[in-house]
Design a protein around this motif. Sequence first.
Motif, PDB file in Angstrom:
ATOM      1  N   VAL A  13       0.814  -1.209   0.000  1.00 37.59           N
ATOM      2  CA  VAL A  13       0.000   0.000   0.000  1.00 37.59           C
ATOM      3  C   VAL A  13       0.854   1.269   0.000  1.00 37.59           C
ATOM      4  N   HIS A  14       1.972   1.258   0.697  1.00 37.42           N
ATOM      5  CA  HIS A  14       2.787   2.471   0.812  1.00 37.42           C
ATOM      6  C   HIS A  14       3.672   2.735  -0.404  1.00 37.42           C
ATOM      7  N   ASN A  15       3.673   1.829  -1.400  1.00 40.01           N
ATOM      8  CA  ASN A  15       4.579   1.993  -2.534  1.00 40.01           C
ATOM      9  C   ASN A  15       3.917   1.629  -3.865  1.00 40.01           C
ATOM     10  N   LEU A  18       5.235   3.267  -7.545  1.00 40.67           N
ATOM     11  CA  LEU A  18       6.513   2.763  -8.023  1.00 40.67           C
ATOM     12  C   LEU A  18       6.377   1.329  -8.543  1.00 40.67           C
ATOM     13  N   ILE A  19       5.674   0.505  -7.806  1.00 43.87           N
ATOM     14  CA  ILE A  19       5.490  -0.887  -8.210  1.00 43.87           C
ATOM     15  C   ILE A  19       4.720  -0.963  -9.529  1.00 43.87           C
ATOM     16  N   LEU A  20       3.614  -0.229  -9.638  1.00 43.58           N
ATOM     17  CA  LEU A  20       2.812  -0.255 -10.857  1.00 43.58           C
ATOM     18  C   LEU A  20       3.585   0.323 -12.040  1.00 43.58           C
ATOM     19  N   ILE A  33      -7.041  -5.094  -8.869  1.00 41.75           N
ATOM     20  CA  ILE A  33      -6.382  -5.108  -7.567  1.00 41.75           C
ATOM     21  C   ILE A  33      -7.404  -5.618  -6.562  1.00 41.75           C
ATOM     22  N   VAL A  34      -6.997  -6.612  -5.775  1.00 41.62           N
ATOM     23  CA  VAL A  34      -7.895  -7.180  -4.768  1.00 41.62           C
ATOM     24  C   VAL A  34      -7.200  -7.163  -3.411  1.00 41.62           C
ATOM     25  N   PRO A  39      -4.546  -5.845   5.819  1.00 38.66           N
ATOM     26  CA  PRO A  39      -4.893  -4.528   5.265  1.00 38.66           C
ATOM     27  C   PRO A  39      -3.730  -3.772   4.618  1.00 38.66           C
ATOM     28  N   GLU A  40      -2.498  -4.134   4.937  1.00 39.28           N
ATOM     29  CA  GLU A  40      -1.344  -3.440   4.365  1.00 39.28           C
ATOM     30  C   GLU A  40      -0.953  -3.974   2.994  1.00 39.28           C
ATOM     31  N   ASN A  41      -1.530  -5.089   2.598  1.00 37.12           N
ATOM     32  CA  ASN A  41      -1.160  -5.712   1.323  1.00 37.12           C
ATOM     33  C   ASN A  41      -2.344  -5.824   0.375  1.00 37.12           C
ATOM     34  N   LEU A  42      -2.050  -5.663  -0.894  1.00 37.96           N
ATOM     35  CA  LEU A  42      -3.011  -5.871  -1.967  1.00 37.96           C
ATOM     36  C   LEU A  42      -2.386  -6.869  -2.937  1.00 37.96           C
TER      37      LEU A  42
END
Length: 52
Positions: A13-15, A18-20, A33-34, A39-42
């Motif tokens: 979630v915090h990055n 950059l990842i996309l 995106i699911v 909660p911190e990960n998608l």
Amino acid sequence: MQKWEYLTAPLLVHNTKLILDNFGEDGWELVAIVPGLNPENLVAYFKRPKAG
């Protein structure tokens, strides 16, 4: 007929930007995106045309 290859990747979630952006540079198109396991990960699903 067009053939596709698919990729599933964790998305923190915090990055996200950059990842996309990195996956986009490699030709991957974001499909969905699911929620992940917490909660911190998608989880991101990508596709791109298959070579050949």
